[in-house]
Design an enzyme around this catalytic site. Sequence first.
Site: not given
Length: 476
Positions: A83, A99, A111, A234-235
């Site tokens: 994201g 990142k 954002d 997801d990590n």
Amino acid sequence: MIPFANTYARLPERFYARLPPTPVAAPRLLKLNTALAGQLGIDVADLTAEALSGNAVPEGAEPMALAYAGHQFGNFVPQLGDGRANLLGEVAGRDLQLKGAGRTPFSRGGDGRAALGPVLREYLISEAMHALGIPTTRSLAAVATGETVVRETDLPGAIVARVAASHIRVGTFQYFAARRDTEGVRALADYAIARHYPGIGGYRAFLEAVIGRQAALVARWLQVGFIHGVMNTDNCSIAGETIDYGPCAFMDEYDPGTVFSSIDRQGRYAYGNQPRIALWNLTRLAETLLPLLSDDEDKAVEIAQACLAGFGPIFEDAYFGGLRRKIGLSAEREGDNALTQDLLKAMAENQADFTLTFRGLCNAALLPDRDAAVRDLFIDPTAFDVWAERWRARLALENETAAARREAMRAVNPAYIPRNHRVEAALNAAAERDDFAPFEELLAVITHPFDDQPGFARYAAPPAESERVRQTFCGT
Ligand code: AMP
Ligand code: MG
């Protein structure tokens, strides 16, 4: 020119969304890891603020945001994805990702940006982990964006250039499995095998290998007092690296229940829960691989369970083996595991500092009159004395010389870890005063964790009561 390869971009289009990073107002290079650039064969002249912020997409890059899913605190989210991260491509076989590079189709309400504090935290802790010899993503650079990000307050924005074996996660497999896209799972598994486990014999062996690397990784975390803080699927890296430094922290005094993360209210990801959670995550991975393990569903489940049963023994071997080395034992004898556990128990009961206790044992192993430095770390020093008497009796059965033992112990018991209060102070100086001197000094110290560094002994000290950091924040 940065020597990019783009193997992930050759995977099917549904694996990612192609898009460039969103340019930022005023990129400024804050930190460049020239040693890492050298290892990757990148000419530092190519690592400009423009390139590292994504304002100028480097030649040869094929920027993209990767699709993935994941269990967050036990709840499945079928679509997460990058994201706020942008994968530029691979250099020397490793991913180069920005990142904080702006919004993507996976941003949901976010954002797409990162604040300076969390960027510097990732830089510091990933580099410290690497120096400790623990598999981890690395940090190639930190760039200020010249923009403000709005969190609870307005914060300076930044981007971290992250280098990883890959960004394939357990959640990447879940993304395709949740869509019943078995061909996607297969393509991803084939890719992950070719990249991280070349030559391995099939999907079962792949699952076993990932389980092995994760078990070994978590054992390493425990041996340095590291708490990841957000062990969501997801990590959890398929390559077995530590990834995603959010609210992670190193503990000061030993307590297996330690939790720092402000969002981990149930203590799901407490220090002592990490092995259990790793296995839980790997069970989710195994579920996604079932169709690949056998055409017969029952048989597939049986195979998966057999693989998962391997986690415990691999973890225990790595964990106890590491603890034995930490107390100076080279060969294994009966009762050794109990000896290590009894030390930890005494440490927990007496709030002994984890890092200082083990580092102190190095000298105590050479000269019993050095015991004082360790015993004083215990509320009740006699708890240490009782243990130390058993320890010395056990050391007497070893073959090595005391000097060799001390050297071996010093190579596995760091003097310097990124203590929370020091990390916090360095991040605050940078974010509030644009003063990077504390960050630079801390980074220099913790990237040589096993050296004595006499001039910097203050960095080895636990926090004074007033300096103590009780909570850490993701900052996303
Ligand atoms: P993390 O907690 O960093 O592992 O992120 C979990 C998910 O939230 C991932 O899909 C991230 O890409 C996404 N995410 C985190 N922070 C942001 C942000 N500021 N903007 C957009 N997505 C974000
Ligand atoms: Mg993440």
